[in-house]
Design a protein around this motif. Structure first.
Motif, PDB file in Angstrom:
ATOM      1  N   THR A 200      -8.399   0.065  -1.633  1.00 49.74           N
ATOM      2  CA  THR A 200      -8.422   1.477  -2.434  1.00 49.74           C
ATOM      3  C   THR A 200      -8.256   2.913  -1.468  1.00 49.74           C
ATOM      4  N   SER A 201      -9.226   2.768  -0.379  1.00 53.51           N
ATOM      5  CA  SER A 201      -9.246   4.004   0.042  1.00 53.51           C
ATOM      6  C   SER A 201      -7.896   4.171   0.985  1.00 53.51           C
ATOM      7  N   ILE A 202      -7.337   3.273   1.441  1.00 56.44           N
ATOM      8  CA  ILE A 202      -5.683   3.411   2.061  1.00 56.44           C
ATOM      9  C   ILE A 202      -4.901   3.834   1.104  1.00 56.44           C
ATOM     10  N   ILE A 203      -4.874   3.390  -0.092  1.00 56.39           N
ATOM     11  CA  ILE A 203      -3.934   3.796  -1.047  1.00 56.39           C
ATOM     12  C   ILE A 203      -4.333   5.140  -1.333  1.00 56.39           C
ATOM     13  N   ALA A 204      -5.543   5.541  -1.443  1.00 53.09           N
ATOM     14  CA  ALA A 204      -5.987   6.873  -1.890  1.00 53.09           C
ATOM     15  C   ALA A 204      -5.072   8.018  -0.816  1.00 53.09           C
ATOM     16  N   MET A 205      -5.420   7.355   0.337  1.00 48.39           N
ATOM     17  CA  MET A 205      -4.976   8.179   1.435  1.00 48.39           C
ATOM     18  C   MET A 205      -3.451   8.573   1.483  1.00 48.39           C
ATOM     19  N   GLY A 206      -2.671   7.337   1.065  1.00 49.23           N
ATOM     20  CA  GLY A 206      -1.205   7.560   0.779  1.00 49.23           C
ATOM     21  C   GLY A 206      -0.882   8.669  -0.318  1.00 49.23           C
ATOM     22  N   ILE A 207      -1.913   8.516  -1.449  1.00 46.04           N
ATOM     23  CA  ILE A 207      -1.703   9.564  -2.421  1.00 46.04           C
ATOM     24  C   ILE A 207      -1.870  11.015  -1.821  1.00 46.04           C
ATOM     25  N   LEU A 208      -3.085  10.894  -1.365  1.00 43.23           N
ATOM     26  CA  LEU A 208      -3.643  12.287  -1.110  1.00 43.23           C
ATOM     27  C   LEU A 208      -2.500  13.329  -0.069  1.00 43.23           C
ATOM     28  N   VAL A 209      -1.974  12.441   0.877  1.00 40.54           N
ATOM     29  CA  VAL A 209      -0.934  13.188   1.730  1.00 40.54           C
ATOM     30  C   VAL A 209       0.296  13.660   0.967  1.00 40.54           C
ATOM     31  N   SER A 210       0.599  13.040  -0.231  1.00 43.07           N
ATOM     32  CA  SER A 210       1.969  13.740  -0.558  1.00 43.07           C
ATOM     33  C   SER A 210       1.591  14.191  -1.971  1.00 43.07           C
ATOM     34  N   VAL A 211       0.468  14.237  -2.656  1.00 38.97           N
ATOM     35  CA  VAL A 211       0.419  14.658  -4.042  1.00 38.97           C
ATOM     36  C   VAL A 211       0.364  16.207  -3.894  1.00 38.97           C
ATOM     37  N   ILE A 212      -0.247  16.755  -3.022  1.00 38.39           N
ATOM     38  CA  ILE A 212      -0.237  18.362  -3.494  1.00 38.39           C
ATOM     39  C   ILE A 212       1.226  18.995  -3.029  1.00 38.39           C
ATOM     40  N   ILE A 213       1.739  18.545  -2.083  1.00 34.55           N
ATOM     41  CA  ILE A 213       3.282  18.992  -1.741  1.00 34.55           C
ATOM     42  C   ILE A 213       4.207  18.710  -3.133  1.00 34.55           C
TER      43      ILE A 213
ATOM     44  N   GLU B  36       0.870  -1.180  -0.030  1.00 30.42           N
ATOM     45  CA  GLU B  36       0.053   0.062   0.173  1.00 30.42           C
ATOM     46  C   GLU B  36       0.801   1.400   0.077  1.00 30.42           C
ATOM     47  N   THR B  37       2.145   1.311   0.907  1.00 29.99           N
ATOM     48  CA  THR B  37       2.763   2.417   1.058  1.00 29.99           C
ATOM     49  C   THR B  37       3.521   2.663  -0.419  1.00 29.99           C
ATOM     50  N   ILE B  38       3.910   1.588  -1.074  1.00 28.21           N
ATOM     51  CA  ILE B  38       4.720   1.632  -2.376  1.00 28.21           C
ATOM     52  C   ILE B  38       3.973   2.105  -3.440  1.00 28.21           C
ATOM     53  N   ALA B  39       2.666   1.594  -3.506  1.00 23.90           N
ATOM     54  CA  ALA B  39       1.583   2.139  -4.379  1.00 23.90           C
ATOM     55  C   ALA B  39       1.375   3.587  -4.272  1.00 23.90           C
ATOM     56  N   GLY B  40       0.917   3.957  -2.956  1.00 24.51           N
ATOM     57  CA  GLY B  40       0.647   5.412  -2.672  1.00 24.51           C
ATOM     58  C   GLY B  40       1.766   6.388  -2.934  1.00 24.51           C
ATOM     59  N   PHE B  41       2.936   5.754  -2.559  1.00 27.87           N
ATOM     60  CA  PHE B  41       4.207   6.839  -2.771  1.00 27.87           C
ATOM     61  C   PHE B  41       4.429   7.069  -4.296  1.00 27.87           C
ATOM     62  N   ILE B  42       4.359   5.855  -5.172  1.00 32.24           N
ATOM     63  CA  ILE B  42       4.586   6.057  -6.516  1.00 32.24           C
ATOM     64  C   ILE B  42       3.520   6.848  -7.095  1.00 32.24           C
ATOM     65  N   LEU B  43       2.310   6.575  -7.077  1.00 35.16           N
ATOM     66  CA  LEU B  43       1.037   7.013  -7.582  1.00 35.16           C
ATOM     67  C   LEU B  43       1.182   8.423  -7.001  1.00 35.16           C
ATOM     68  N   GLY B  44       1.225   8.945  -5.863  1.00 39.13           N
ATOM     69  CA  GLY B  44       1.234  10.149  -5.203  1.00 39.13           C
ATOM     70  C   GLY B  44       2.220  11.179  -6.155  1.00 39.13           C
ATOM     71  N   THR B  45       3.608  10.391  -6.396  1.00 40.61           N
ATOM     72  CA  THR B  45       4.514  11.256  -6.707  1.00 40.61           C
ATOM     73  C   THR B  45       4.292  11.432  -8.493  1.00 40.61           C
ATOM     74  N   LEU B  46       3.953  10.638  -9.099  1.00 41.98           N
ATOM     75  CA  LEU B  46       3.630  10.306 -10.669  1.00 41.98           C
ATOM     76  C   LEU B  46       2.585  11.550 -10.722  1.00 41.98           C
ATOM     77  N   LEU B  47       1.554  11.232 -10.059  1.00 48.67           N
ATOM     78  CA  LEU B  47       0.335  12.330 -10.059  1.00 48.67           C
ATOM     79  C   LEU B  47       0.611  13.780  -9.911  1.00 48.67           C
ATOM     80  N   GLY B  48       1.514  13.899  -8.803  1.00 49.04           N
ATOM     81  CA  GLY B  48       1.958  15.368  -8.653  1.00 49.04           C
ATOM     82  C   GLY B  48       2.942  15.961  -9.762  1.00 49.04           C
ATOM     83  N   ILE B  49       3.826  15.063 -10.271  1.00 52.65           N
ATOM     84  CA  ILE B  49       4.570  15.270 -11.506  1.00 52.65           C
ATOM     85  C   ILE B  49       3.601  15.926 -12.700  1.00 52.65           C
ATOM     86  N   ILE B  50       2.684  14.885 -12.980  1.00 52.57           N
ATOM     87  CA  ILE B  50       1.693  15.271 -14.098  1.00 52.57           C
ATOM     88  C   ILE B  50       1.121  16.404 -13.975  1.00 52.57           C
ATOM     89  N   ILE B  51       0.368  16.723 -12.508  1.00 51.55           N
ATOM     90  CA  ILE B  51      -0.424  17.808 -12.312  1.00 51.55           C
ATOM     91  C   ILE B  51       0.782  19.223 -12.411  1.00 51.55           C
TER      92      ILE B  51
END
Lengths: 254, 268
Positions: free
Chosen positions: B139-152, B82-97
């Motif tokens: 899904t919601s746990i990974i979403a949480m992992g993403i959410l915490v990192s994506v904006i910053i 879950e952490t790795i997924a949140g980490f990778i998706l959060g970072t990628l999504l941040g870069i895309i935005i």
């Protein structure tokens, strides 16, 4: 009409609170294969004029023609050398030289060969595989020259390309650059704040005054100096005499 | 002659450096051992309440027990993925935005205040809404992992994009580069160091997101172990999870650091 024609160009810069007129009514004719310098007090819009000629900014008024065609319709590139080399640090020297063809998507073996020859010609053939941070300032500026020349530009614009170098390197590079430009019969415009450099390198000098930038005077450099290499020009007695003339004119503007 | 002297001096310098390294390492080891000894002793002599603070031997015994019945590995695997997924998706999504914002300066102007608000808001507070919206599960746990990192991530990387020297862009424009080419040749490569430092920050952030997510919903995972241990007042379990999390967060950090070294020293 010359090879390059600048016709009644004016340019305004806008900010939210104010606007400034950087250039006013600049008209200029440059002959094919000639070397023209633009000098003037700081803030006289020299770099703005160069950016307009390069097609990087559109002037508020007026037109620029290259070979009688308006600038927007040019598809061959105009070479631009900046105050610093701005080589991409993550690309090696060869890749840096080939960035133009890479962008224009026409890297061929022929172009590669030409890049090698060009690097040899300017005396840095052995650095092809090196990275920019392994080279000295002078060498890097030479790479920037090769990067500009590889695309066969119709016009070469030089924005104080020697100003960041130490004096000795600068003198050497002036000689080298002028030699290469003469060999390729390049039409070139140099912007500089150094009167000596302008005299040593060019055939005519355009003097701008500031606020707004207007053409104050155009000097033809004496034949004797034009013939000589930049280094030798500086030793000539005609040089000092001509230097005084330009100096006084520039003084009277400030 | 002088060459040999130079070598001698160099050898001396290296010896000094090695000595310093040994000194640092031995102190690090000493603090580590002293901490656990103190913890053990303090717990046995009841300087601290063993019911709350447990002791290294108890945690160790529990560790062996949980390894043997396979449950620790299962929990670790779930949380880790879950952490790795949140980490990778959060970072990628941040870069895309960040890329989209760079592309359209008007969009970035419009969205600026919203980014500031979203960044200031504690993302974990959105947890309950996420769970209702996405259901109580991975899904919601990974979403949480993403959410915490994506904006910053978005904010950092976008500002790195904007700080790229204009003159590099000018060079490319003089060859009639398109905006895509400018992005690929100048913007993206010059922002790699920032991206890596964001990765390092995100390692920590995605652990926070995932653990909090598990606090709220899950029936498995290290976060669940902590909550369960807390509910049945088994603090051995809580401390065991904490130590496992600390170790694996450090491992992930080291991996990112290794990637950094590889990317940044690629030319030498």
């Amino acid at each position: 009409m010359g090879y390059l024609t600048v016709e009644k160009v004016s340019h305004l810069y806008f900010t939210e609170k104010n606007f400034t007129k950087a250039l006013e009514d600049i008209s200029l004719d440059v002959k094919k294969g000639s070397f023209v310098s633009i000098i003037g007090p700081s803030g006289c819009g020299k770099t703005t004029l160069l950016s307009i000629i390069a097609g990087l900014i559109n002037p508020t008024q007026g037109n620029v023609f290259l070979e009688q065609k308006p600038l927007e319709r040019q598809n061959s590139s105009i070479g631009y050398m900046l105050q610093q080399d701005y080589l991409f640090p993550w690309k090696n020297i060869m890749e840096n030289v080939l960035i133009g063809p890479h962008i224009q998507k026409n890297i061929t073996n022929e172009i590669r060969q030409k890049a090698k020859e060009l690097l040899n010609e300017i005396g840095i053939g052995q650095t092809k595989e090196s990275y920019p941070d392994q080279l000295s300032g002078g060498m890097r500026q030479r790479v920037a020259l090769a990067r500009t020349l590889i695309t066969d530009p119709k016009l070469l614009l030089l924005d104080e390309p020697f100003s960041a170098l130490d004096y000795q390197t600068k003198l050497k590079l002036e000689n080298l650059v002028l030699n290469i430009l003469k060999k390729y019969q390049m039409t070139s415009i140099l912007v500089t704040h150094d009167i000596g450099e302008a005299i040593a390198m060019s055939e005519s000098i355009v003097l701008l005054n500031s606020n707004p930038g207007r053409i104050a005077n155009v000097f033809d450099v004496p034949e004797e100096i034009v013939e000589l290499s930049p280094f030798d020009s500086r030793q000539s007695p005609v040089y000092s005499e001509f230097f005084q003339t330009v100096w006084k004119e520039l003084e009277s503007l400030e | 002659m002088s060459n040999r002297e130079d070598h001698l001096l160099y050898e001396q310098y290296r010896q000094k450096k090695r000595k310093e390294k040994r000194f640092v390492l031995s102190w690090q080891g000493l603090i580590f051992i002293a901490f656990f000894i103190f913890w053990e002793v303090a717990s046995r002599l009841h300087w601290i309440d063993p019911l709350i603070f447990s002791s290294p031997t108890r945690v160790w015994n529990l560790f062996i027990e949980k390894i043997n019945d396979g449950s620790l590995l299962m929990h670790l695997q779930i949380t880790g993925l879950e952490t790795i997924a949140g980490f990778i998706l959060g970072t990628l999504l941040g870069i895309i935005i960040a890329t989209i914002l760079w592309w359209s300066s008007i969009l970035s102007k419009i969205l600026d205040p919203y980014l500031v608000v979203l960044n200031a808001m504690p993302k974990v507070a959105l947890g309950p809404i996420l769970i209702v919206a996405l259901g109580p599960g991975y899904t919601s746990i990974i979403a949480m992992g993403i959410l915490v990192s994506v904006i910053i991530t978005t904010i950092h990387i976008y500002s790195a994009f904007r700080e790229v020297d204009e003159n590099y862009i000018k060079v490319l424009q003089s060859f009639q580069a398109t905006r895509t080419q400018i992005f690929k040749e100048a913007i993206l490569p010059s922002s790699i160091p920032t991206m890596i430092s964001t990765l390092k920050v995100n390692v920590g952030l995605s652990w926070v997101g995932v653990i909090v997510g598990e606090f709220l919903v899950s029936e498995r995972g290290l976060g669940y172990m902590i909550v369960y241990g807390f509910q049945v007042f088994d603090f051995n379990l809580v401390l065991l999870s904490l130590i496992v999390i600390a170790i694996f967060a450090a491992v992930m950090y080291k991996i990112v650091e290794a990637i950094e070294n590889k990317l940044i020293n690629h030319k030498s």
